[in-house]
Design a protein around this motif. Structure first.
Motif, short mmCIF file in Angstrom:
data_model
loop_
_atom_site.label_atom_id
_atom_site.label_comp_id
_atom_site.label_asym_id
_atom_site.label_seq_id
_atom_site.Cartn_x
_atom_site.Cartn_y
_atom_site.Cartn_z
N LEU A 74 0.87 -1.17 0.00
CA LEU A 74 0.00 0.00 0.00
C LEU A 74 0.90 1.22 0.00
CD1 LEU A 74 -2.83 1.32 0.31
CD2 LEU A 74 -2.44 1.24 2.78
N LEU A 75 0.80 2.03 -1.04
CA LEU A 75 1.55 3.28 -1.11
C LEU A 75 0.58 4.40 -0.75
CD1 LEU A 75 4.36 4.52 -2.00
CD2 LEU A 75 3.13 5.23 -4.04
N ILE A 76 0.87 5.08 0.33
CA ILE A 76 0.09 6.23 0.77
C ILE A 76 0.86 7.46 0.32
CG2 ILE A 76 -0.88 7.45 2.74
CD1 ILE A 76 -0.72 4.71 4.26
N CYS A 77 0.22 8.27 -0.51
CA CYS A 77 0.90 9.43 -1.09
C CYS A 77 0.13 10.69 -0.72
CB CYS A 77 0.96 9.27 -2.60
SG CYS A 77 1.76 10.64 -3.45
N ILE A 78 0.77 11.57 0.03
CA ILE A 78 0.19 12.85 0.41
C ILE A 78 0.80 13.90 -0.51
CG2 ILE A 78 -0.16 14.52 2.26
CD1 ILE A 78 0.41 12.12 4.20
N ILE A 79 -0.05 14.54 -1.30
CA ILE A 79 0.44 15.41 -2.37
C ILE A 79 -0.21 16.78 -2.29
CG2 ILE A 79 -1.29 14.59 -4.03
CD1 ILE A 79 0.99 14.66 -6.14
N ASP A 80 0.53 17.80 -2.60
CA ASP A 80 0.02 19.17 -2.62
C ASP A 80 -1.13 19.26 -3.62
OD1 ASP A 80 -0.21 21.99 -3.48
OD2 ASP A 80 1.56 22.29 -2.21
N ASN A 81 -2.18 20.01 -3.25
CA ASN A 81 -3.34 20.14 -4.13
C ASN A 81 -3.01 20.71 -5.50
OD1 ASN A 81 -5.25 18.97 -2.46
ND2 ASN A 81 -5.96 20.91 -1.62
N VAL A 82 -1.92 21.45 -5.61
CA VAL A 82 -1.51 21.98 -6.91
C VAL A 82 -1.29 20.85 -7.91
CG1 VAL A 82 0.39 23.19 -8.10
CG2 VAL A 82 -0.45 24.04 -5.90
N PHE A 83 -0.85 19.71 -7.43
CA PHE A 83 -0.52 18.58 -8.30
C PHE A 83 -1.62 17.53 -8.37
CE2 PHE A 83 3.54 20.10 -6.53
CZ PHE A 83 4.20 20.42 -7.70
N ALA A 84 -2.56 17.54 -7.44
CA ALA A 84 -3.49 16.41 -7.26
C ALA A 84 -4.28 16.05 -8.50
CB ALA A 84 -4.42 16.68 -6.09
N ASP A 85 -4.96 17.00 -9.13
CA ASP A 85 -5.79 16.67 -10.29
C ASP A 85 -4.97 16.14 -11.46
OD1 ASP A 85 -8.14 17.40 -8.98
OD2 ASP A 85 -8.11 19.45 -9.77
N GLY A 86 -3.86 16.78 -11.71
CA GLY A 86 -3.01 16.35 -12.81
C GLY A 86 -2.40 14.98 -12.58
N VAL A 87 -1.96 14.73 -11.35
CA VAL A 87 -1.39 13.42 -11.02
C VAL A 87 -2.45 12.34 -11.19
CG1 VAL A 87 -0.54 12.00 -9.11
CG2 VAL A 87 0.47 14.22 -9.55
#
Length: 102
Positions: free
Chosen positions: A3-16
């Motif tokens: 299980l990879l839990i990835c916490i990402i800045d909202n700036v990147f979320a939609d594109g990722v």
């Protein structure tokens, strides 16, 4: 299985999310708030076989770089996301599942 839990800045979320879905990755997205980075972020959960973890990490990194390039972002932060890799069997307590179904 990992299980990879990835916490990402909202700036990147939609594109990722979009780029990784196009590459065939499946994920669960959790809207999260609070003090992890003291700003808005999104948490993604990826279930992945251990041999596929390096490819997933490369895809995450590449997606963030593409977003920075396309949006012409000049990020001041050292990291675009933070991730934690754990065995699925060890994730049961974290995810709130209980083995006692009495």
């Amino acid at each position: 299985m990992k299980l990879l839990i990835c916490i990402i800045d909202n700036v990147f979320a939609d594109g990722v999310e979009k780029q990784l879905k196009q590459q065939g990755y499946r994920m669960t997205e959790l809207a999260s708030s609070g003090g992890f980075w003291r700003k808005g972020n999104t948490t993604f959960l990826f279930g992945v076989e251990e041999v596929d973890v390096p490819d997933l990490k490369r895809a995450l990194h590449s997606a963030c770089l593409n977003i920075e390039k396309n949006k012409q972002l000049k990020t001041k932060q050292a990291h675009r996301y933070t991730s934690f890799l754990i065995d699925v069997k060890d994730a049961v307590p974290i995810l709130g599942f209980n083995n006692d179904l009495n």
